[in-house]
Design a protein around this motif. Structure first.
Motif, PDB file in Angstrom:
ATOM      1  N   ARG A 233       0.892  -1.252  -0.014  1.00  0.00           N
ATOM      2  CA  ARG A 233       0.104   0.150   0.101  1.00  0.00           C
ATOM      3  C   ARG A 233       0.771   1.070  -0.050  1.00  0.00           C
ATOM      4  O   ARG A 233       0.659   2.263  -0.697  1.00  0.00           O
ATOM      5  N   ARG A 234       1.869   1.215   0.725  1.00  0.00           N
ATOM      6  CA  ARG A 234       2.860   2.575   0.694  1.00  0.00           C
ATOM      7  C   ARG A 234       3.480   2.559  -0.628  1.00  0.00           C
ATOM      8  O   ARG A 234       3.446   3.696  -1.495  1.00  0.00           O
ATOM      9  N   LEU A 235       4.024   1.591  -1.283  1.00  0.00           N
ATOM     10  CA  LEU A 235       4.390   1.656  -2.701  1.00  0.00           C
ATOM     11  C   LEU A 235       3.543   2.135  -3.754  1.00  0.00           C
ATOM     12  O   LEU A 235       4.269   2.960  -4.733  1.00  0.00           O
ATOM     13  N   GLN A 236       2.070   1.751  -3.556  1.00  0.00           N
ATOM     14  CA  GLN A 236       1.479   2.377  -4.552  1.00  0.00           C
ATOM     15  C   GLN A 236       1.243   3.909  -4.826  1.00  0.00           C
ATOM     16  O   GLN A 236       1.054   4.255  -5.679  1.00  0.00           O
ATOM     17  N   THR A 237       1.596   4.633  -3.650  1.00  0.00           N
ATOM     18  CA  THR A 237       1.609   6.110  -3.602  1.00  0.00           C
ATOM     19  C   THR A 237       2.895   6.599  -3.486  1.00  0.00           C
ATOM     20  O   THR A 237       2.992   7.871  -3.380  1.00  0.00           O
ATOM     21  N   ALA A 238       4.121   5.849  -3.821  1.00  0.00           N
ATOM     22  CA  ALA A 238       5.159   6.422  -3.630  1.00  0.00           C
ATOM     23  C   ALA A 238       5.854   6.693  -4.996  1.00  0.00           C
ATOM     24  O   ALA A 238       5.657   6.280  -5.959  1.00  0.00           O
ATOM     25  N   GLY A 239       6.910   7.679  -4.735  1.00  0.00           N
ATOM     26  CA  GLY A 239       7.354   7.829  -5.969  1.00  0.00           C
ATOM     27  C   GLY A 239       8.693   7.028  -6.520  1.00  0.00           C
ATOM     28  O   GLY A 239       9.621   7.650  -6.766  1.00  0.00           O
ATOM     29  N   THR A 240       8.320   5.814  -6.447  1.00  0.00           N
ATOM     30  CA  THR A 240       9.408   4.784  -6.723  1.00  0.00           C
ATOM     31  C   THR A 240       8.975   3.943  -7.847  1.00  0.00           C
ATOM     32  O   THR A 240       7.801   3.970  -8.093  1.00  0.00           O
ATOM     33  N   SER A 241      10.002   3.128  -8.647  1.00  0.00           N
ATOM     34  CA  SER A 241       9.455   2.450  -9.766  1.00  0.00           C
ATOM     35  C   SER A 241       9.257   0.920  -9.152  1.00  0.00           C
ATOM     36  O   SER A 241       8.564   0.080 -10.086  1.00  0.00           O
ATOM     37  N   VAL A 397      10.491   0.477   6.258  1.00  0.00           N
ATOM     38  CA  VAL A 397      11.263   0.253   5.194  1.00  0.00           C
ATOM     39  C   VAL A 397      11.541   1.349   4.580  1.00  0.00           C
ATOM     40  O   VAL A 397      10.513   2.015   4.084  1.00  0.00           O
ATOM     41  N   ASP A 398      12.729   1.630   4.160  1.00  0.00           N
ATOM     42  CA  ASP A 398      13.004   2.838   3.260  1.00  0.00           C
ATOM     43  C   ASP A 398      12.957   2.409   1.654  1.00  0.00           C
ATOM     44  O   ASP A 398      13.406   1.736   1.416  1.00  0.00           O
ATOM     45  N   LEU A 399      11.732   3.107   1.271  1.00  0.00           N
ATOM     46  CA  LEU A 399      11.202   2.628  -0.048  1.00  0.00           C
ATOM     47  C   LEU A 399      12.373   2.747  -1.177  1.00  0.00           C
ATOM     48  O   LEU A 399      12.301   1.891  -2.264  1.00  0.00           O
ATOM     49  N   LYS A 400      13.199   3.852  -0.891  1.00  0.00           N
ATOM     50  CA  LYS A 400      14.130   3.912  -1.964  1.00  0.00           C
ATOM     51  C   LYS A 400      15.157   2.793  -1.982  1.00  0.00           C
ATOM     52  O   LYS A 400      15.761   2.442  -2.990  1.00  0.00           O
ATOM     53  N   SER A 401      15.266   2.307  -0.835  1.00  0.00           N
ATOM     54  CA  SER A 401      16.148   0.784  -1.005  1.00  0.00           C
ATOM     55  C   SER A 401      15.718  -0.216  -1.625  1.00  0.00           C
ATOM     56  O   SER A 401      16.611  -0.888  -2.185  1.00  0.00           O
ATOM     57  N   LEU A 402      14.535  -0.230  -1.980  1.00  0.00           N
ATOM     58  CA  LEU A 402      13.990  -1.083  -2.737  1.00  0.00           C
ATOM     59  C   LEU A 402      13.995  -0.882  -4.330  1.00  0.00           C
ATOM     60  O   LEU A 402      13.860  -1.825  -4.988  1.00  0.00           O
ATOM     61  N   ASP A 403      14.541   0.182  -4.617  1.00  0.00           N
ATOM     62  CA  ASP A 403      14.561   0.574  -5.907  1.00  0.00           C
ATOM     63  C   ASP A 403      15.989   0.564  -6.595  1.00  0.00           C
ATOM     64  O   ASP A 403      16.192   1.204  -7.605  1.00  0.00           O
ATOM     65  N   CYS A 404      16.784  -0.311  -6.025  1.00  0.00           N
ATOM     66  CA  CYS A 404      18.047  -0.342  -6.480  1.00  0.00           C
ATOM     67  C   CYS A 404      18.267  -1.115  -7.647  1.00  0.00           C
ATOM     68  O   CYS A 404      17.251  -2.014  -7.986  1.00  0.00           O
ATOM     69  N   ALA A 405      19.284  -0.963  -8.354  1.00  0.00           N
ATOM     70  CA  ALA A 405      19.475  -1.970  -9.543  1.00  0.00           C
ATOM     71  C   ALA A 405      20.985  -2.526  -9.654  1.00  0.00           C
ATOM     72  O   ALA A 405      21.779  -2.011  -9.176  1.00  0.00           O
ATOM     73  N   LYS A 406      21.234  -3.716  -9.896  1.00  0.00           N
ATOM     74  CA  LYS A 406      22.448  -4.305  -9.889  1.00  0.00           C
ATOM     75  C   LYS A 406      23.301  -4.121 -11.383  1.00  0.00           C
ATOM     76  O   LYS A 406      22.421  -4.463 -12.405  1.00  0.00           O
TER      77      LYS A 406
END
Length: 406
Positions: A233-241, A397-406
């Motif tokens: 639910r947090r991710l749906q309204t967050a500015g992350t991909s 949870v820091d939502l930006k931490s989920l948005d990383c890329a390898k």
């Protein structure tokens, strides 16, 4: 040698292992070779870890209620016979939207096909992906997948602790939108282990790999209050991909040893790395290993974490890890297990081997006794958080931490 250099060496060594997992046939794929056969643009919107689930029943229908995360078109489902000892056939499979109980929104129930056919036979140990279903599925939808198997027998595959009421009946009633025929209820999901959609370009997903806390025990049934639900639910309204969330928790699960489901190490490929669109693995597991008093040391558990990290990195995924939460007051707690927990948590916080860390221990523990859960968050057994605790975990949870890329 620095932790980063050691990690890179281990990751390079595991690239050969990753290369061994090659895509197989689209609709009858051995478990050992499971890969995300969906289009590269597909993203998992719901998932549940496969496990043994009693014996299959012939001429049985299941109406399975699942709650999606990310929105998208071209819905596909994955049916699993991972733990079967013989083929199982599904001759009618439908997907619709829940109105209430077993009743569907009128006009929403649509047939799914497999390779253009309405029937699919899945060999023992294999999975089958449906063809894409046209149309758009909104985020946070109660999706209803209705399946009928005419010949199920032997070990069934599914997810035991759904924290969600689904429905069952004898005979084939999958095409019906009403609830009249669906007289039996079940708290498990049978055969269905993943749903994916095609969202907007650039959208990805996180998979939460864990035990009963992630699976949602002590949260309110039918309300989607597991911590991954709050996170979605947090991710749906967050500015992350990252928008998709797949919950791959199993109650009682361990990192190192099979028991309540295959260990995290043994199910990592099937439940996590094979899922489409996964950008990040969220690793929150270990309390069952250390409270079992089986001789597992902190170094044993850390070695298990490192293998998961390395395999995920080799597959191009980021890994966010969490500290193991407090559980003093649970019958298996003792000072020895607590000492292992503290050593493991020190590794998680300070090793630098994870791409990011969420400190669930810090969030859940009492300031007056840091070995014990804060009573306000305690579901009653001193190890499983209640709804408020689940929400606090997701908020940490820091939502930006989920948005990383390898």
């Amino acid at each position: 040698m620095t932790a980063r250099r050691a990690r890179l060496r281990r990751t390079a060594a595991l690239l050969l292992l990753a290369a061994a997992f090659q895509a197989g046939p689209a609709h009858a794929q051995p478990q050992a070779q499971v890969k995300a056969l969906n289009d590269p643009q597909d993203v998992i919107t719901w998932g549940a870890s496969a496990d043994h689930l009693g014996d299959g029943v012939a001429d049985r229908s299941y109406r399975l209620i699942v709650h999606t995360s990310v929105a998208g078109g071209d819905l596909r489902i994955r049916l699993s016979n991972a733990f079967g000892d013989r083929p199982v056939t599904f001759d009618n499979v439908y997907a619709g939207r829940q109105q209430t109980g077993a009743a569907l929104v009128p006009g929403s129930n649509r047939r799914l096909t497999f390779g253009g056919e309405r029937s699919v036979t899945i060999p023992a140990g294999a999975v089958a992906y449906s063809d894409p279903l046209s149309g758009r599925l909104p985020a946070a939808t109660n999706l209803v997948v209705s399946i009928h198997t005419p010949d199920a027998a032997g070990p069934a595959t599914g997810h035991g602790m759904a924290m969600q009421t689904s429905y069952a009946t004898q005979g084939d009633h999958t095409g019906e939108e009403g609830a009249t025929s669906w007289t039996d209820t079940t708290g498990s999901w049978y055969y269905l282990d993943a749903v994916s959609v095609r969202p907007s370009a650039g959208i990805g997903a996180v998979v939460t790999l864990g035990d009963s806390i992630t699976d949602g025990w002590a949260s309110t049934t039918d309300q989607n209050r597991r911590w991954p639900d709050y996170l979605a639910r947090r991710l749906q309204t967050a500015g992350t991909s990252v928008k998709g969330v797949a919950n791959e928790g199993i109650s009682g699960n361990k990192v190192l040893a099979d028991g309540a489901g295959q260990s995290a190490l043994n199910r990592l490929q099937r439940d996590v790395l094979s899922q489409p669109g996964v950008r990040t693995v969220f690793l929150f597991e270990g309390v069952n290993d250390l409270k079992a008093h089986s001789g597992v040391t902190a170094q044993d558990l850390i070695a298990g974490y490192r293998e998961i990290i390395d395999r995920a990195h080799a597959a191009g995924k980021c890994v966010v890890g969490s500290t193991v939460g407090p559980f003093k007051g649970w019958p298996e707690w003792d000072p020895a297990a607590e000492a292992v927990r503290q050593e493991v948590n020190q590794f998680i916080r300070s090793s630098g081997e994870l791409d990011a860390v969420t400190d669930f221990d810090h969030i859940l523990r009492s300031p007056y006794d840091q070995e014990r859960m804060l009573p306000f968050f305690d579901g009653g057994d001193h190890i499983h958080p209640n709804d408020k605790g689940m929400a606090a975990m997701a908020d940490a949870v820091d939502l930006k931490s989920l948005d990383c890329a390898k």
